[in-house]
Design a protein around this motif. Structure first.
Motif, PDB file in Angstrom:
ATOM      1  N   GLN A 186     -14.548  -6.997  -4.313  1.00  0.00           N
ATOM      2  CA  GLN A 186     -13.585  -6.407  -3.373  1.00  0.00           C
ATOM      3  C   GLN A 186     -13.757  -6.916  -1.950  1.00  0.00           C
ATOM      4  O   GLN A 186     -12.995  -6.547  -1.057  1.00  0.00           O
ATOM      5  CB  GLN A 186     -13.745  -4.886  -3.353  1.00  0.00           C
ATOM      6  CG  GLN A 186     -13.398  -4.197  -4.647  1.00  0.00           C
ATOM      7  CD  GLN A 186     -13.782  -2.729  -4.558  1.00  0.00           C
ATOM      8  OE1 GLN A 186     -14.841  -2.328  -5.025  1.00  0.00           O
ATOM      9  NE2 GLN A 186     -12.938  -1.935  -3.923  1.00  0.00           N
ATOM     10  N   GLU A 313     -11.523   5.340  -4.772  1.00  0.00           N
ATOM     11  CA  GLU A 313     -10.223   4.688  -4.587  1.00  0.00           C
ATOM     12  C   GLU A 313      -9.449   5.241  -3.391  1.00  0.00           C
ATOM     13  O   GLU A 313      -8.245   5.477  -3.477  1.00  0.00           O
ATOM     14  CB  GLU A 313      -9.381   4.809  -5.856  1.00  0.00           C
ATOM     15  CG  GLU A 313     -10.100   4.252  -7.082  1.00  0.00           C
ATOM     16  CD  GLU A 313      -9.260   4.378  -8.339  1.00  0.00           C
ATOM     17  OE1 GLU A 313      -8.221   3.701  -8.412  1.00  0.00           O
ATOM     18  OE2 GLU A 313      -9.627   5.175  -9.221  1.00  0.00           O
ATOM     19  N   ASP A 339      -9.236  -3.334  -5.636  1.00  0.00           N
ATOM     20  CA  ASP A 339      -9.072  -4.470  -6.550  1.00  0.00           C
ATOM     21  C   ASP A 339      -7.635  -4.971  -6.608  1.00  0.00           C
ATOM     22  O   ASP A 339      -7.382  -6.167  -6.625  1.00  0.00           O
ATOM     23  CB  ASP A 339      -9.524  -4.069  -7.963  1.00  0.00           C
ATOM     24  CG  ASP A 339     -11.026  -3.827  -8.023  1.00  0.00           C
ATOM     25  OD1 ASP A 339     -11.775  -4.761  -7.718  1.00  0.00           O
ATOM     26  OD2 ASP A 339     -11.427  -2.679  -8.329  1.00  0.00           O
ATOM     27  N   SER A 340      -6.699  -4.006  -6.599  1.00  0.00           N
ATOM     28  CA  SER A 340      -5.296  -4.402  -6.787  1.00  0.00           C
ATOM     29  C   SER A 340      -4.810  -5.314  -5.660  1.00  0.00           C
ATOM     30  O   SER A 340      -3.864  -6.068  -5.837  1.00  0.00           O
ATOM     31  CB  SER A 340      -4.409  -3.157  -6.836  1.00  0.00           C
ATOM     32  OG  SER A 340      -4.507  -2.452  -5.602  1.00  0.00           O
ATOM     33  N   LEU A 341      -5.463  -5.251  -4.504  1.00  0.00           N
ATOM     34  CA  LEU A 341      -4.999  -6.048  -3.362  1.00  0.00           C
ATOM     35  C   LEU A 341      -5.761  -7.354  -3.188  1.00  0.00           C
ATOM     36  O   LEU A 341      -5.358  -8.220  -2.403  1.00  0.00           O
ATOM     37  CB  LEU A 341      -5.110  -5.231  -2.070  1.00  0.00           C
ATOM     38  CG  LEU A 341      -4.259  -3.975  -1.975  1.00  0.00           C
ATOM     39  CD1 LEU A 341      -4.456  -3.328  -0.612  1.00  0.00           C
ATOM     40  CD2 LEU A 341      -2.793  -4.301  -2.199  1.00  0.00           C
TER      41      LEU A 341
ATOM     42  N   ALA B  93      -0.093   7.027  -7.016  1.00  0.00           N
ATOM     43  CA  ALA B  93      -0.067   5.576  -7.247  1.00  0.00           C
ATOM     44  C   ALA B  93       0.925   4.885  -6.317  1.00  0.00           C
ATOM     45  O   ALA B  93       1.051   3.675  -6.340  1.00  0.00           O
ATOM     46  CB  ALA B  93       0.304   5.289  -8.695  1.00  0.00           C
ATOM     47  N   THR B  96      -0.218   1.514  -4.647  1.00  0.00           N
ATOM     48  CA  THR B  96      -0.127   0.181  -5.243  1.00  0.00           C
ATOM     49  C   THR B  96       1.320  -0.274  -5.247  1.00  0.00           C
ATOM     50  O   THR B  96       1.627  -1.404  -4.917  1.00  0.00           O
ATOM     51  CB  THR B  96      -0.705   0.211  -6.676  1.00  0.00           C
ATOM     52  OG1 THR B  96      -0.545   1.558  -7.152  1.00  0.00           O
ATOM     53  CG2 THR B  96      -2.175  -0.144  -6.657  1.00  0.00           C
ATOM     54  N   SER B 100       2.323  -3.508  -3.173  1.00  0.00           N
ATOM     55  CA  SER B 100       2.757  -4.750  -3.819  1.00  0.00           C
ATOM     56  C   SER B 100       4.131  -5.177  -3.292  1.00  0.00           C
ATOM     57  O   SER B 100       4.456  -6.340  -3.260  1.00  0.00           O
ATOM     58  CB  SER B 100       2.829  -4.557  -5.330  1.00  0.00           C
ATOM     59  OG  SER B 100       3.559  -3.376  -5.614  1.00  0.00           O
TER      60      SER B 100
END
Lengths: 485, 485
Positions: A186, A313, A339-341, B93, B96, B100
């Motif tokens: 990360q 998170e 993580d998603s970014l 959520a 995200t 995105s």
């Protein structure tokens, strides 16, 4: 072409003849003396007239042919190429016009800040953010650097995200010292906090977006985030961001704050407000940019854990820098994102600068792994605490009641407010070789107070005495807050 | 609060008790076991139950009070602060999703390129752009670095534009070696060519703008310029940008090209076309980005002078890098812009990264001033020339007629086209520990040919032999140009 033309060419035998001849030919072709279609004398004749070897002439002609400046017509000889033209006039001034058009325009206060440059000498004592460089363990550091410098592997390319070894060490430090929840995957290594902020802008912001930002605040963040987005100031209360002033609904996707040590006011966000802030971020689906500025130099017990680690998170983009804990010219910092970014941030880093210098990354990793980093930070905490106490004592002792000290938790600087226009006071100190920053310039909105940001970390005792005397000696000049921003 | 709660707290005596106790308390307050208003036992009682000194207990309570997590009510004792709440649920959520949304979308080919990461190991022989690091004079370089490392002045802050000493040396080099017209005031030191390109994007481009760019071309430029702007490909002719294809009127303000050594095809723009390009820029008021890639390693006589120097005040943004002439991990390059644009570029540098590392700048300045730089470049020119000749010989000797060599002027790489899908060939080499890049990925438009970019600079003779054998051994696989981009 009359041979006279050739005789005009004078060559200096002490220098490379080929180069001189190339330039002589080029010049005449460029200024139009030898227009397109001009036939050159034979190489033999040229060599004779110039008194140089034929090979030199041939080499130059070959190169000019390779560049399509000369062309040979079989059986006819060598000519200035048919499509060669003399130099054009200078292009119209349209350039400067069109160039200036797309440049940053003052549409938000931040744009103006973005354009303003720091004074050239930002190494003066009391310059905010400048550490006590004399106290840096340069010998130990250099030894670690020398261990890296013979590693050929560190001369080439690596991954823009940063050396794995450094990311591992940063994670160990952030977990133990700052309560951050993260894994090396990360972490993105950056060129200081400034690049971390511009990476966030690069990933999140499009022209015309808006960003919430504490006000007054860090000018580097105003610059990086304000270049594209409009900045929506969030006021402070008790020297920290006033969570009760956050909008219940917002188009902004980002909120910038310094919860553990508000810059420049030095307040600490309480646990309750930290939770409130996270709840607000959840309910508005906003990302919090947590700039963990200066948290290492918290003087009352151990530093307060980072917002990022308060819950799993958490919607937080966490950033820190080695500019204060090691030294500024290192230009190394880090960003911790969910993580998603990570892919978007790594792509952005790849795009805007590529990897960070490898030897430096490797040296910092060893500085951390060897325990030298913690030792140095612990030591500097004491050094700065004592400097601060002595300086605060001086301020209280020598400045009239019309002056006040804020930012008492400050690790490397204090803010003093007084009955003077802060720009005047800064100029007054600058003239005496002391750096400082006007508080009013940290505001996006109307400055609510005039004051000085004094970076005592870089100041000696005598610097401190001089600084206090200079301020005490200033004639009171209670003008309304400077609005010329 | 029942004492049982306290008895549950187990402390490890070998570690800092105060920190453990702080965390034990925090944990219970955060997870709601100790809700707001909970009264704590007296410090004496706590110390007794926990079997630790009362001072430790008091210190922890003081800190939690400072953070407004605990509060004392006079006469009543110490309580969990009224406004403390338990941890919120994980925010929805929405994050995200919203995160995105603003991320780079594939609206132009460049966006896809922008997202694509290089393989992690980009230090394999034949990796394009990777110099022969074993040939770098590391001892001499390190000695120069050591001369800088004790200068405390180089630990602090300086000007984002770059050290004056380095800018002066860069100017001397550019004037003598590249015919660039500039003064130190026009030079901006950057983190390699990549940052120079993103600075240009930062200064000139707004979302939705368009940029003209040679195609095929350098992927780093596609990334940096394509992240915000749409890319308008300009085709090549004879391995260089086809000036006759430039639009007579355009909204684009920038044209990116590599006139002295087209990347990756290796062509050289003729003098006539250089003039034509400048005239076109003048008539359309477009700025030419001249990436002087690899010009140092031109093998036929002296390198061709830069476009920027062909006329006074040419509408050119000139950029170069030390990544190839010194080593990539140095992350140092330079940008030369007209005086009128300097303030905007300096402000942009200040905004996106701040200054470049000072010790590195100082060391490079001395490397230039000492003449070591020119010596090294001259030497490498010979090294690369010989490597290239040996490699080309191998290619001609071992590869069937179905293969062709282009980019013959290449200084550090060659391009070979053959009867195989280039991605397959790259994977084939990669599996054998050899780096290379598929030509097709350098195209923005439909790839007109399949080929390999082979960086021979970093390859040994045995690497070269292995590479050629591997390619010769590949089964022909004449599929149409890969369109899966």
């Amino acid at each position: 072409m009359p041979i006279a033309d050739i005789r005009e060419i004078t060559l200096n035998r002490s220098e490379a003849l080929q180069q001189q001849l190339y330039e002589a030919f080029m010049q005449r072709i460029q200024d139009g003396r030898w227009p397109a279609g001009t036939r050159l004398p034979s190489s033999r004749q040229l060599a004779l007239e110039l008194g140089i070897s034929r090979n030199t002439v041939l080499a130059v002609c070959e190169q000019l042919k390779a560049e399509a400046t000369l062309e040979s017509r079989t059986g006819k000889g060598v000519f200035v190429a048919a499509d060669v033209r003399a130099l054009p006039e200078r292009p119209d001034a349209g350039h400067t016009l069109r160039a200036s058009a797309p440049m940053p325009q003052p549409v938000t206060p931040s744009r103006q800040v973005a354009g303003r440059m720091p004074g050239f000498d930002n190494s003066l004592p009391f310059t905010p953010g400048l550490p006590d460089l004399k106290a840096f363990p340069l010998k130990i550091w250099n030894r670690l650097v020398h261990q890296q410098e013979s590693r050929t592997r560190l001369l080439g390319y690596d991954h823009p995200q940063g050396l794995v070894r450094l990311r591992e060490q940063v994670v160990e430090y952030l977990i133990s010292a700052r309560g951050v929840r993260c894994r090396p995957e990360q972490v993105i290594v950056t060129a200081g906090a400034q690049q971390a902020l511009s990476l966030i802008a690069e990933v999140f912001l499009r022209d015309g977006d808006e960003v919430l930002i504490e006000d007054p605040g860090y000018r580097g963040a105003q610059r990086a985030l304000g270049a594209r987005a409009g900045l929506l100031p969030v006021p402070l209360r008790h020297q920290v961001i006033d969570v009760s002033c956050l909008p219940s609904r917002t188009e902004a996707q980002l909120l910038y704050c310094t919860p553990t040590h508000q810059y420049p006011m030095g307040g600490i966000l309480s646990y309750g407000d930290r939770i409130r802030l996270l709840e607000w971020a959840g309910s508005t689906a906003t990302w919090i940019i947590e700039d963990d500025y200066d948290s290492e130099f918290y003087f009352n017990g151990r530093p307060i854990p980072a917002l990022q680690g308060l819950m799993p998170e958490a919607p937080v983009l966490y950033l820190g820098s080695f500019s204060k804990t090691l030294f500024p010219s290192l230009r190394l910092g880090y960003l911790v994102v969910p993580d998603s970014l990570v892919p978007a941030f790594v792509a952005a880093k790849h795009r805007i600068s590529g990897e960070s210098p490898l030897q430096t990354q490797a040296a910092v990793a060893e500085f951390l792994a060897s325990g030298q980093f913690n030792r140095h930070v612990r030591r500097m905490r004491e050094v700065y605490r004592e400097k601060w106490q002595r300086f605060e004592h001086l301020l209280l002792e020598r400045l009239p009641e019309t002056w006040n000290i804020v930012a008492e938790s400050a690790g490397m600087h204090v803010v003093v407010t007084g009955p003077v226009r802060d720009r005047d006071a800064v100029a007054h100190l600058q003239a005496a070789g002391l750096g400082s920053a006007p508080l009013s310039e940290h505001f996006l909105s109307e400055p609510s107070s005039q004051g000085l940001v004094l970076g005592f970390a870089s100041a000696s005792d005598s610097d401190s005495r001089r600084c206090v005397e200079l301020l005490a000696g200033m004639p009171a000049n209670v003008s309304p807050p400077d609005t010329a921003r």
